[in-house]
Design a protein around this motif. Structure first.
Motif, PDB file in Angstrom:
ATOM      1  N   ALA A  47      35.693  37.253  51.942  1.00 26.17           N
ATOM      2  CA  ALA A  47      37.143  37.090  51.885  1.00 26.17           C
ATOM      3  C   ALA A  47      37.468  36.124  50.761  1.00 26.17           C
ATOM      4  N   LEU A  48      38.270  36.563  49.803  1.00 23.91           N
ATOM      5  CA  LEU A  48      38.510  35.768  48.603  1.00 23.91           C
ATOM      6  C   LEU A  48      39.999  35.656  48.296  1.00 23.91           C
ATOM      7  N   ALA A  49      40.358  34.532  47.693  1.00 23.79           N
ATOM      8  CA  ALA A  49      41.707  34.329  47.178  1.00 23.79           C
ATOM      9  C   ALA A  49      41.827  35.047  45.837  1.00 23.79           C
ATOM     10  N   ILE A  50      42.966  35.672  45.599  1.00 25.94           N
ATOM     11  CA  ILE A  50      43.268  36.284  44.307  1.00 25.94           C
ATOM     12  C   ILE A  50      44.092  35.277  43.512  1.00 25.94           C
ATOM     13  N   THR A  51      43.586  34.874  42.343  1.00 24.53           N
ATOM     14  CA  THR A  51      44.296  33.901  41.520  1.00 24.53           C
ATOM     15  C   THR A  51      44.323  34.375  40.072  1.00 24.53           C
ATOM     16  N   ALA A  52      45.301  33.871  39.312  1.00 28.46           N
ATOM     17  CA  ALA A  52      45.382  34.185  37.887  1.00 28.46           C
ATOM     18  C   ALA A  52      44.468  33.252  37.108  1.00 28.46           C
ATOM     19  N   ASP A  91      22.849  35.938  49.670  1.00 26.20           N
ATOM     20  CA  ASP A  91      23.022  34.488  49.640  1.00 26.20           C
ATOM     21  C   ASP A  91      23.971  34.037  48.536  1.00 26.20           C
ATOM     22  N   ILE A  92      24.013  34.760  47.427  1.00 29.54           N
ATOM     23  CA  ILE A  92      24.794  34.308  46.280  1.00 29.54           C
ATOM     24  C   ILE A  92      26.283  34.185  46.605  1.00 29.54           C
ATOM     25  N   THR A  93      26.773  34.978  47.560  1.00 28.33           N
ATOM     26  CA  THR A  93      28.197  34.933  47.900  1.00 28.33           C
ATOM     27  C   THR A  93      28.513  33.870  48.942  1.00 28.33           C
ATOM     28  N   ARG A  94      27.477  33.223  49.515  1.00 28.60           N
ATOM     29  CA  ARG A  94      27.680  32.328  50.657  1.00 28.60           C
ATOM     30  C   ARG A  94      27.921  30.876  50.260  1.00 28.60           C
ATOM     31  N   ASP A  95      28.058  30.622  48.988  1.00 26.80           N
ATOM     32  CA  ASP A  95      28.349  29.284  48.474  1.00 26.80           C
ATOM     33  C   ASP A  95      29.783  29.292  47.951  1.00 26.80           C
ATOM     34  N   ASP A  96      30.534  28.235  48.226  1.00 24.00           N
ATOM     35  CA  ASP A  96      31.951  28.287  47.872  1.00 24.00           C
ATOM     36  C   ASP A  96      32.240  28.113  46.390  1.00 24.00           C
ATOM     37  N   ILE A  97      31.200  28.036  45.558  1.00 24.00           N
ATOM     38  CA  ILE A  97      31.432  28.098  44.114  1.00 24.00           C
ATOM     39  C   ILE A  97      31.413  29.546  43.610  1.00 24.00           C
ATOM     40  N   PHE A  98      31.083  30.502  44.499  1.00 20.24           N
ATOM     41  CA  PHE A  98      31.014  31.906  44.110  1.00 20.24           C
ATOM     42  C   PHE A  98      32.397  32.402  43.691  1.00 20.24           C
ATOM     43  N   MET A  99      32.454  33.139  42.565  1.00 18.74           N
ATOM     44  CA  MET A  99      33.704  33.733  42.099  1.00 18.74           C
ATOM     45  C   MET A  99      33.420  35.073  41.435  1.00 18.74           C
ATOM     46  N   LEU A 100      34.434  35.917  41.425  1.00 18.52           N
ATOM     47  CA  LEU A 100      34.401  37.172  40.691  1.00 18.52           C
ATOM     48  C   LEU A 100      35.499  37.119  39.632  1.00 18.52           C
ATOM     49  N   GLU A 101      35.293  37.826  38.543  1.00 17.94           N
ATOM     50  CA  GLU A 101      36.188  37.692  37.389  1.00 17.94           C
ATOM     51  C   GLU A 101      36.606  39.045  36.840  1.00 17.94           C
ATOM     52  N   THR A 102      37.876  39.174  36.498  1.00 15.35           N
ATOM     53  CA  THR A 102      38.373  40.308  35.717  1.00 15.35           C
ATOM     54  C   THR A 102      39.003  39.745  34.443  1.00 15.35           C
ATOM     55  N   ARG A 103      39.617  40.615  33.689  1.00 22.19           N
ATOM     56  CA  ARG A 103      40.280  40.166  32.464  1.00 22.19           C
ATOM     57  C   ARG A 103      41.369  39.139  32.759  1.00 22.19           C
ATOM     58  N   ARG A 104      42.095  39.333  33.881  1.00 22.68           N
ATOM     59  CA  ARG A 104      43.228  38.447  34.182  1.00 22.68           C
ATOM     60  C   ARG A 104      43.030  37.563  35.403  1.00 22.68           C
ATOM     61  N   LEU A 105      42.045  37.900  36.252  1.00 25.31           N
ATOM     62  CA  LEU A 105      41.982  37.274  37.568  1.00 25.31           C
ATOM     63  C   LEU A 105      40.662  36.557  37.837  1.00 25.31           C
ATOM     64  N   TRP A 106      40.737  35.542  38.698  1.00 25.99           N
ATOM     65  CA  TRP A 106      39.583  34.979  39.390  1.00 25.99           C
ATOM     66  C   TRP A 106      39.749  35.301  40.873  1.00 25.99           C
ATOM     67  N   LYS A 150      46.051  30.138  35.975  1.00 21.34           N
ATOM     68  CA  LYS A 150      46.457  29.232  37.048  1.00 21.34           C
ATOM     69  C   LYS A 150      45.541  29.439  38.251  1.00 21.34           C
ATOM     70  N   PRO A 151      44.272  29.044  38.156  1.00 22.89           N
ATOM     71  CA  PRO A 151      43.296  29.343  39.207  1.00 22.89           C
ATOM     72  C   PRO A 151      43.578  28.664  40.544  1.00 22.89           C
ATOM     73  N   ASN A 152      44.440  27.669  40.549  1.00 21.71           N
ATOM     74  CA  ASN A 152      44.773  27.009  41.812  1.00 21.71           C
ATOM     75  C   ASN A 152      45.986  27.623  42.499  1.00 21.71           C
ATOM     76  N   ALA A 153      46.649  28.552  41.806  1.00 22.72           N
ATOM     77  CA  ALA A 153      47.855  29.178  42.354  1.00 22.72           C
ATOM     78  C   ALA A 153      47.496  30.517  42.995  1.00 22.72           C
ATOM     79  N   LEU A 154      47.733  30.631  44.285  1.00 19.88           N
ATOM     80  CA  LEU A 154      47.370  31.829  45.035  1.00 19.88           C
ATOM     81  C   LEU A 154      48.327  32.976  44.729  1.00 19.88           C
ATOM     82  N   LEU A 155      47.766  34.164  44.465  1.00 23.38           N
ATOM     83  CA  LEU A 155      48.563  35.382  44.291  1.00 23.38           C
ATOM     84  C   LEU A 155      48.480  36.283  45.518  1.00 23.38           C
TER      85      LEU A 155
END
Length: 207
Positions: free
Chosen positions: A74-79, A4-19, A82-87
């Motif tokens: 399915a997730l967007a890769i962003t910096a 269930d935790i991934t089924r809400d559109d506030i769900f995000m994953l994080e790395t050192r450089r990416l969301w 610039k979290p609104n800019a799609l990579l």
């Protein structure tokens, strides 16, 4: 497949450089511009060229539906800066042919050579094994796509053979290499990232 935790559109994953976040309709123009690049389309099975705004809208809608249904992620890769800019985009879903979870991704040309794909793929793999009970993850790469092959190998996936797949967006068949990563192999590399004992079988938290 996913909890269930991934089924809400506030769900995000994080790395050192990416969301890695859910795709939004505000990403449509960037999807057209980046995924519509023939160099990306030629290396994928489901991205048409040219890509229209309608194609991109369907892509975003179907990605969000996949997440909401829990049938994949399915997730967007962003910096981060610039979290609104799609990579690019990355997903894990059941392959209709093989019937097992399958990893797919693309990264727009401006981000090539910066390690973005490897960083996103490694995070997505860790999250997959941490938050699901699936035992194996598969991926395919076209024979001539050396860059993607390096990403998969660097991320721990092993080559299992070669074959042919159909490409619905192109109406043809292409030669590919098949890769896989088992939970056992992932566990050897990441022994500290196992789901916590107190989590219910279908409620494993995302990494």
């Amino acid at each position: 497949m996913y909890p269930d935790i991934t089924r809400d559109d506030i769900f995000m994953l994080e790395t050192r450089r990416l969301w890695l976040r859910w795709l939004r309709m505000s990403d449509v123009q960037a999807v057209v511009r980046l995924a519509g690049d023939k160099r990306i389309s030629d290396m994928t099975a489901r991205i048409p060229h040219p890509m229209t705004v309608e194609d991109a809208e369907n892509f975003v809608f179907n990605s969000r539906k996949l997440n909401a249904d829990g049938n994949g992620l399915a997730l967007a890769i962003t910096a981060k800066n610039k979290p609104n800019a799609l990579l690019g985009c990355i997903s894990i879903r059941h392959d209709p042919g093989e019937g097992k979870p399958h990893l797919g991704y693309w990264v727009g040309q401006p981000s090539w050579g910066l390690g973005v794909a490897t960083e996103a793929v490694e995070l997505m793999i860790d999250s997959f094994f941490f938050s699901t009970r699936e035992q194996e993850l598969a991926a395919t790469v076209m024979i001539e796509n050396e860059a993607s092959r390096r990403v998969l190998i660097k991320s721990g996936m092993e080559l299992t053979g070669s074959g042919w797949i159909s490409r619905p967006a192109h109406g043809d068949r292409v030669a590919v290499d098949h890769f896989r990563l088992t939970r056992a192999a992932w566990s050897e590399k990441m022994p500290w990232m196992q789901p916590s004992e107190w989590l219910e079988p279908t409620k494993a938290a995302a990494a």
